[in-house]
Design a protein around this motif. Structure first.
Motif, PDB file in Angstrom:
ATOM      1  N   TYR A   1      94.454 -28.398  65.020  1.00  0.00           N
ATOM      2  CA  TYR A   1      95.085 -29.432  65.851  1.00  0.00           C
ATOM      3  C   TYR A   1      96.477 -29.811  65.377  1.00  0.00           C
ATOM      4  O   TYR A   1      97.192 -30.510  66.094  1.00  0.00           O
ATOM      5  CB  TYR A   1      94.181 -30.678  65.917  1.00  0.00           C
ATOM      6  CG  TYR A   1      93.735 -31.153  64.551  1.00  0.00           C
ATOM      7  CD1 TYR A   1      92.610 -30.588  63.944  1.00  0.00           C
ATOM      8  CD2 TYR A   1      94.444 -32.115  63.856  1.00  0.00           C
ATOM      9  CE1 TYR A   1      92.213 -30.986  62.679  1.00  0.00           C
ATOM     10  CE2 TYR A   1      94.046 -32.524  62.593  1.00  0.00           C
ATOM     11  CZ  TYR A   1      92.923 -31.946  62.008  1.00  0.00           C
ATOM     12  OH  TYR A   1      92.544 -32.342  60.755  1.00  0.00           O
TER      13      TYR A   1
ATOM     14  N   LYS B   1      92.224 -22.834  47.877  1.00  0.00           N
ATOM     15  CA  LYS B   1      93.631 -22.524  48.048  1.00  0.00           C
ATOM     16  C   LYS B   1      94.431 -23.399  47.086  1.00  0.00           C
ATOM     17  O   LYS B   1      93.898 -24.359  46.524  1.00  0.00           O
ATOM     18  CB  LYS B   1      94.067 -22.699  49.498  1.00  0.00           C
ATOM     19  CG  LYS B   1      94.137 -24.123  49.999  1.00  0.00           C
ATOM     20  CD  LYS B   1      94.543 -24.136  51.469  1.00  0.00           C
ATOM     21  CE  LYS B   1      96.013 -23.774  51.622  1.00  0.00           C
ATOM     22  NZ  LYS B   1      96.387 -23.401  52.980  1.00  0.00           N
TER      23      LYS B   1
ATOM     24  N   THR C   1      84.949 -25.599  61.163  1.00  0.00           N
ATOM     25  CA  THR C   1      86.238 -25.604  60.472  1.00  0.00           C
ATOM     26  C   THR C   1      87.022 -24.448  61.092  1.00  0.00           C
ATOM     27  O   THR C   1      86.969 -23.316  60.607  1.00  0.00           O
ATOM     28  CB  THR C   1      86.037 -25.367  58.953  1.00  0.00           C
ATOM     29  OG1 THR C   1      84.936 -26.159  58.508  1.00  0.00           O
ATOM     30  CG2 THR C   1      87.270 -25.722  58.167  1.00  0.00           C
ATOM     31  N   ALA C   2      87.717 -24.710  62.177  1.00  0.00           N
ATOM     32  CA  ALA C   2      88.268 -23.614  62.981  1.00  0.00           C
ATOM     33  C   ALA C   2      89.463 -22.935  62.313  1.00  0.00           C
ATOM     34  O   ALA C   2      89.545 -21.707  62.270  1.00  0.00           O
ATOM     35  CB  ALA C   2      88.661 -24.133  64.363  1.00  0.00           C
TER      36      ALA C   2
ATOM     37  N   GLY D   1      94.176 -27.046  47.233  1.00  0.00           N
ATOM     38  CA  GLY D   1      92.836 -27.490  46.879  1.00  0.00           C
ATOM     39  C   GLY D   1      92.742 -27.867  45.404  1.00  0.00           C
ATOM     40  O   GLY D   1      91.985 -28.764  45.028  1.00  0.00           O
TER      41      GLY D   1
ATOM     42  N   GLN E   1     100.892 -26.089  53.865  1.00  0.00           N
ATOM     43  CA  GLN E   1     101.858 -27.171  54.029  1.00  0.00           C
ATOM     44  C   GLN E   1     102.878 -27.245  52.907  1.00  0.00           C
ATOM     45  O   GLN E   1     103.819 -28.017  52.981  1.00  0.00           O
ATOM     46  CB  GLN E   1     101.129 -28.505  54.186  1.00  0.00           C
ATOM     47  CG  GLN E   1     100.366 -29.001  52.955  1.00  0.00           C
ATOM     48  CD  GLN E   1      98.903 -28.568  52.922  1.00  0.00           C
ATOM     49  OE1 GLN E   1      98.569 -27.467  53.332  1.00  0.00           O
ATOM     50  NE2 GLN E   1      98.030 -29.441  52.433  1.00  0.00           N
TER      51      GLN E   1
ATOM     52  N   THR F   1      90.444 -22.148  59.448  1.00  0.00           N
ATOM     53  CA  THR F   1      90.272 -21.144  58.407  1.00  0.00           C
ATOM     54  C   THR F   1      89.307 -20.035  58.826  1.00  0.00           C
ATOM     55  O   THR F   1      88.920 -19.212  57.992  1.00  0.00           O
ATOM     56  CB  THR F   1      89.771 -21.829  57.126  1.00  0.00           C
ATOM     57  OG1 THR F   1      88.761 -22.775  57.498  1.00  0.00           O
ATOM     58  CG2 THR F   1      90.887 -22.597  56.450  1.00  0.00           C
TER      59      THR F   1
ATOM     60  N   SER G   1      85.937 -31.344  60.029  1.00  0.00           N
ATOM     61  CA  SER G   1      85.826 -30.854  58.658  1.00  0.00           C
ATOM     62  C   SER G   1      86.738 -31.673  57.740  1.00  0.00           C
ATOM     63  O   SER G   1      86.371 -32.015  56.621  1.00  0.00           O
ATOM     64  CB  SER G   1      86.207 -29.371  58.606  1.00  0.00           C
ATOM     65  OG  SER G   1      85.964 -28.823  57.345  1.00  0.00           O
ATOM     66  N   THR G   2      87.920 -32.001  58.237  1.00  0.00           N
ATOM     67  CA  THR G   2      88.875 -32.764  57.440  1.00  0.00           C
ATOM     68  C   THR G   2      88.390 -34.191  57.203  1.00  0.00           C
ATOM     69  O   THR G   2      88.575 -34.760  56.131  1.00  0.00           O
ATOM     70  CB  THR G   2      90.252 -32.747  58.132  1.00  0.00           C
ATOM     71  OG1 THR G   2      90.650 -31.388  58.292  1.00  0.00           O
ATOM     72  CG2 THR G   2      91.297 -33.478  57.319  1.00  0.00           C
TER      73      THR G   2
ATOM     74  N   HIS H   1      91.163 -29.373  71.650  1.00  0.00           N
ATOM     75  CA  HIS H   1      92.259 -30.199  71.125  1.00  0.00           C
ATOM     76  C   HIS H   1      93.362 -30.417  72.167  1.00  0.00           C
ATOM     77  O   HIS H   1      94.078 -31.403  72.123  1.00  0.00           O
ATOM     78  CB  HIS H   1      92.910 -29.533  69.899  1.00  0.00           C
ATOM     79  CG  HIS H   1      91.961 -29.327  68.752  1.00  0.00           C
ATOM     80  ND1 HIS H   1      90.858 -30.108  68.534  1.00  0.00           N
ATOM     81  CD2 HIS H   1      91.985 -28.411  67.743  1.00  0.00           C
ATOM     82  CE1 HIS H   1      90.236 -29.686  67.430  1.00  0.00           C
ATOM     83  NE2 HIS H   1      90.898 -28.654  66.945  1.00  0.00           N
TER      84      HIS H   1
ATOM     85  N   GLY I   1      94.670 -28.913  60.367  1.00  0.00           N
ATOM     86  CA  GLY I   1      93.654 -28.108  61.032  1.00  0.00           C
ATOM     87  C   GLY I   1      94.328 -27.419  62.196  1.00  0.00           C
ATOM     88  O   GLY I   1      95.551 -27.499  62.343  1.00  0.00           O
TER      89      GLY I   1
HETATM   90  C1  LIG Z   1      93.199 -29.427  50.179  1.00  0.00           C
HETATM   91  C2  LIG Z   1      93.136 -28.429  51.287  1.00  0.00           C
HETATM   92  N1  LIG Z   1      92.061 -27.657  51.412  1.00  0.00           N
HETATM   93  C3  LIG Z   1      91.985 -26.747  52.406  1.00  0.00           C
HETATM   94  C4  LIG Z   1      93.012 -26.590  53.282  1.00  0.00           C
HETATM   95  C5  LIG Z   1      92.908 -25.533  54.364  1.00  0.00           C
HETATM   96  N2  LIG Z   1      92.565 -26.157  55.625  1.00  0.00           N
HETATM   97  C6  LIG Z   1      93.513 -26.589  56.446  1.00  0.00           C
HETATM   98  S1  LIG Z   1      92.879 -27.427  57.700  1.00  0.00           S
HETATM   99  C7  LIG Z   1      91.311 -27.191  57.234  1.00  0.00           C
HETATM  100  C8  LIG Z   1      90.141 -27.740  57.973  1.00  0.00           C
HETATM  101  C9  LIG Z   1      90.222 -27.584  59.413  1.00  0.00           C
HETATM  102  O1  LIG Z   1      89.021 -28.000  60.001  1.00  0.00           O
HETATM  103  P1  LIG Z   1      88.928 -29.231  60.973  1.00  0.00           P
HETATM  104  O2  LIG Z   1      89.466 -30.449  60.342  1.00  0.00           O
HETATM  105  O3  LIG Z   1      87.532 -29.311  61.443  1.00  0.00           O
HETATM  106  O4  LIG Z   1      89.915 -28.851  62.163  1.00  0.00           O
HETATM  107  P2  LIG Z   1      89.908 -27.572  63.133  1.00  0.00           P
HETATM  108  O5  LIG Z   1      90.729 -26.523  62.491  1.00  0.00           O
HETATM  109  O6  LIG Z   1      88.487 -27.173  63.348  1.00  0.00           O
HETATM  110  O7  LIG Z   1      90.559 -28.043  64.379  1.00  0.00           O
HETATM  111  C10 LIG Z   1      91.313 -26.451  56.090  1.00  0.00           C
HETATM  112  C11 LIG Z   1      90.089 -26.038  55.425  1.00  0.00           C
HETATM  113  C12 LIG Z   1      94.135 -27.408  53.098  1.00  0.00           C
HETATM  114  N3  LIG Z   1      95.212 -27.322  53.889  1.00  0.00           N
HETATM  115  N4  LIG Z   1      94.176 -28.322  52.112  1.00  0.00           N
END
Ligand SMILES: Cc1ncc(C[n+]2csc(CCOP(=O)(O)OP(=O)(O)O)c2C)c(N)n1
Lengths: 197, 581
Positions: B365, B74, B441-442, B77, B111, B444, B411-412, B344, B363
């Motif tokens: 959360y 994205k 990674t919920a 990214g 964001q 997305t 994931s973050t 969460h 994410g």
């Molecule tokens: C640099 C960047 N890459 C990708 C994203 C898209 N993105 C937002 S949150 C996220 C990861 C969410 O996974 P996790 O931290 O496990 O939290 P969850 O949604 O599972 O609660 C991604 C890939 C982003 N906002 N910024």
């Protein structure tokens, strides 16, 4: 010229209700019919219980993937409040199909806002071509309330005058084997439901 | 027969047909489906990298290794991957490399709404922008050819509307592109200053050659119509222009960097009035102006959010949409929220009750920043939570850290949280970090990542052990709790906040939407004899719980309840009981 000939279907609901599948089934059918087609979807954040919309446009030549305000021929609303939220997209003589389902948004759950209880009645009273259907209940009768989106495909297919065999074929291609029976029944009931409107 | 495809599927298809062998990405809306779809083709390698920088670096290696390579991310990214990108622009490629940048005008799921066409000029890249799925497939194929011909990574810039709109695509066969030979060539690939100075000269030569090439590329075309107004446009806005101004003359650009200056001059000379219709930044407009051409753009059209056909009608034709139907009541908004059973929810419930300063992250959360839990203080970019928690502590002192936590998804954390944690340890911070490990990674759409122990193709792999990682970087206090056990969680947070050293709490429970959740086979109901209508349960913001205003009682919708057991823990009257399903 080609502008006039484009048909615009707006499908709205709450993230998680299965609006995407409905728009994809309809899109597949109109492709079969030889139209140019564009479909716009919402993925990501809004799918977590937010307001979601998908849009299907077809005709001889379609440019924009999204529908203009005031230009939808049909709005299919999976939820009452969402019907109201997206109403300004409807053409003056467009058709509004409202599923009799209420999903409280957060401000209502927490008591900050009120759910306009009779919103479906108000919509029906101001939109000449409009109707309320109980897809969720009918889907439950067919075996699973989750097939409500396919009941609505049935209703929509009548409003759009689509060949049922084509829609059935699309449903067969897009749904897993184990839920096919329920969904084909749901589709049939949706079609019949249109007669009673 | 032509097939309906979202733009992202068409990109995957195009790369497959072009003979791409390697594809890498980190998920991010609206780019995620590209790799998911590409990975299903035979004879290719596709991976989720831990973050975009690594994804691009793997891509650089694959290209150096002679394979045609696709990298997708994205828009934000690309910020993470910018470091290798700017220098890979100097080295150039061996096997062709296409980088997809999926921008998000309107911020459906982002964001910020930065315009990554800017990277084209900044990093000196060829940037292509398709207008529908057919072009997405065609341009990707073209991009691989051009990448090899001009020895450059090529950026394919798309937006959410392209990525997630379906239109018809004519497919073709995959061409078999043999691996290019690998040769040691330090002057090309080792960017020491001495070599890099020489490569910069090559980059400038390449940009000059590309500037010449784009003048005659079939990706740019003039559609002459009424000469009173000429519109320069590209991408999805082209479709809106055709929709609302079907008579106007249009210069449709497929190459948005570099721009075809002579073609633009020819077009400008052929129309009375020239307007650039571009979403976000005036990237095209400013360049056209710099050539001394009279042109309009951002004086009429906004640089905020995505365009719509009705916006163009209003701003270009002066036609406003008339309101036909009016409703008597206001429509309450419907913000997204945590799903029923989301782990969460428990965390933010506790953090809110404890009135802590919460340095958040990105994410699902991040919804913990919204009502009714509204417990998050900040969210900047992926991985920022831990660094910001340390920064607040350094600014306001250790006392403040006793009431501050960093909250970050699994994931973050793997993406870019680990380095922040190293900083906390290294610079003797005392932060308390909560890792929300929902096993996916919920946000997305449930992608695997290193700590799930499965790859993009669903194969088992070595699982990154989060506890061990935290210990290895020097955190002595690492504990694991169940986020839906409020008592246990609260105790853990209280204890870890109290100590003057870094600590990590891993709140572990699978996302309610993945098979691993293995939900309890029961639902809860409200015993209406015991319920006094205190609304405590309603305040956890679960869609499964609703309030009956007339009866002044709470109810649970059995179709939505997944039996997570959070609401009975907040009920002080034991009025919420379980029912076996
Ligand atoms: C640099 C960047 N890459 C990708 C994203 C898209 N993105 C937002 S949150 C996220 C990861 C969410 O996974 P996790 O931290 O496990 O939290 P969850 O949604 O599972 O609660 C991604 C890939 C982003 N906002 N910024």
């Amino acid at each position: 010229m080609s502008k006039q000939a484009t048909t615009n279907i707006l499908i709205v609901g709450v993230g998680g209700q299965g609006t995407l599948l409905t728009s994809r089934v309809i899109a597949r059918v109109v492709v079969e019919l030889g139209h140019d087609v564009k479909v716009s979807e919402v993925h990501g954040m809004a799918q977590r219980g937010g307001s979601v919309v998908s849009q299907v446009r077809f005709g001889p030549r379609v440019y924009s993937p999204i529908i203009k305000e005031g230009d939808a021929d049909v709005i299919l609303a999976f939820e009452k409040l969402e019907a109201a939220r997206w109403l300004h997209y409807l053409k003056p003589d467009g058709t509004l199909i409202i599923n009799d389902e209420r999903v409280d948004p957060l401000p209502v759950m927490s008591g900050e806002a009120e759910y306009p209880e009779d919103i479906d009645q108000e919509l029906v009273s101001i939109v000449p071509r409009s109707t309320v259907v109980n897809a969720t209940e009918i889907a439950a009768e067919c075996g699973s309330s989750r097939a409500a989106n396919i009941v609505l495909v049935g209703v929509l297919s009548r409003a759009m005058d689509l060949e049922p065999a084509l829609v059935e074929q699309a449903i067969r291609e897009m749904l897993p084997e184990r839920v096919l029976d329920i969904n084909l029944k749901a589709f049939q009931r949706g079609r019949e439901l249109y007669d009673t409107l | 027969m032509k097939k309906l495809m979202i733009g992202n599927e068409a990109i995957a298809r195009g790369a497959y047909e072009a003979g791409a062998k390697v594809a890498t990405a980190y998920p991010g809306t609206p780019s995620t489906e590209i790799l998911e779809i590409f990975s299903r083709y035979e004879g290719v390698y596709a991976e989720w990298a831990p973050n975009e920088k690594v994804a691009l670096e793997v891509g650089c290696g694959a290209s150096m290794g002679g394979a045609r390579t696709l990298v997708a991310m994205k828009h934000v990214g690309v910020n993470v991957a910018a470091d290798p990108l700017f220098t890979f622009s100097y080295t150039g490629v061996n096997g062709g490399m296409v980088l997809v940048s999926a921008d998000d005008p309107g911020m459906f799921s982002s964001q910020n709404e930065q315009d990554n066409r800017g990277y084209g000029r900044f990093a000196k890249l060829l940037v292509l922008e398709p207008s529908d799925s057919q072009e997405a497939r065609d341009f990707v194929k073209e991009a691989f050819e051009l990448s090899e011909r001009f020895n450059t990574p090529v950026m394919l810039r798309i937006t959410t509307r392209l990525a997630h709109s379906q239109s018809l695509v004519e497919e073709g066969e995959r061409v078999d592109i043999p691996l290019k030979p690998y040769e040691k060539n330090p002057a090309k690939y080792v960017m020491l200053p001495g070599f890099a100075r020489l490569r910069h000269v090559e980059v400038e030569k390449r940009m000059a050659a590309l500037a010449e090439y784009v003048e005659n590329s079939s990706m740019n075309r003039i559609e002459w119509g009424d000469r009173k107004v000429g519109i320069i446009t590209s991408g999805i806005p082209y479709q809106y222009v055709k929709e609302v101004m079907s008579e106007a003359s249009v210069l449709k650009l497929g190459t948005v960097n570099p721009l075809p200056e002579n073609l633009i001059r020819e077009f400008a000379a052929g129309v009375d009035k020239l307007i650039v219709v571009e979403e976000l930044e005036p990237v095209i407009e400013e360049q056209v102006k710099s050539w001394g051409i009279d042109v309009q753009g951002k004086d009429i059209l906004p640089c905020i959010s995505e365009f719509t056909p009705e916006l163009l009608e209003e701003k270009l034709l002066g036609q406003a949409v008339e309101e036909v139907f009016t409703l008597s009541t206001p429509i309450p908004p419907r913000p997204p929220l945590f799903c029923p059973g989301c782990p969460h929810r428990g965390v933010f419930y506790v953090l809110k009750r404890m009135r802590l300063t919460v340095c958040g992250d990105i994410g699902c959360y991040t919804l913990g920043a919204l009502n009714p839990l509204a417990a998050m203080d900040s969210c900047i970019c992926m991985g920022a939570s831990i660094g910001t928690a340390l920064g607040i502590e350094k600014a306001r002192g250790e006392e403040f850290a006793r009431k501050t936590v960093a909250v970050i998804g699994d994931s973050t954390f793997v993406h870019s949280g680990i380095t922040g944690l190293i900083d906390v340890v290294y610079n003797q911070g005392t932060s308390t970090v909560i890792i929300l490990d929902n096993g996916t990674t919920a946000m997305t759409g449930h992608q695997e990542h290193p700590a799930t122990g499965r790859t993009l193709s669903g194969n088992d792999t070595i699982r990154l052990d989060l506890e061990q990682v935290c210990r290895a970087v020097g955190v002595n206090r690492v504990r694991t709790v169940d986020p839906l056990n409020l008592e246990e969680l609260r105790t853990a947070v209280e204890e870890e906040l109290a100590v003057g050293e870094p600590s990590v709490i891993i709140a572990r429970r699978p996302c309610a939407l993945i098979p691993q959740a293995d939900l309890e086979k029961k639902t809860y109901y409200v015993d209406t004899d015991k319920c006094k209508g205190c609304k405590l349960c309603v305040k956890i913001g679960c869609t499964g719980i609703y309030w009956e205003e007339e009866e002044k009682l709470a109810y649970i919708n059995p179709n939505l309840c997944v039996g997570c057991g959070l609401c009975p823990q907040v009920c002080k009257l034991d009025a919420i009981l379980a029912r076996e399903a």
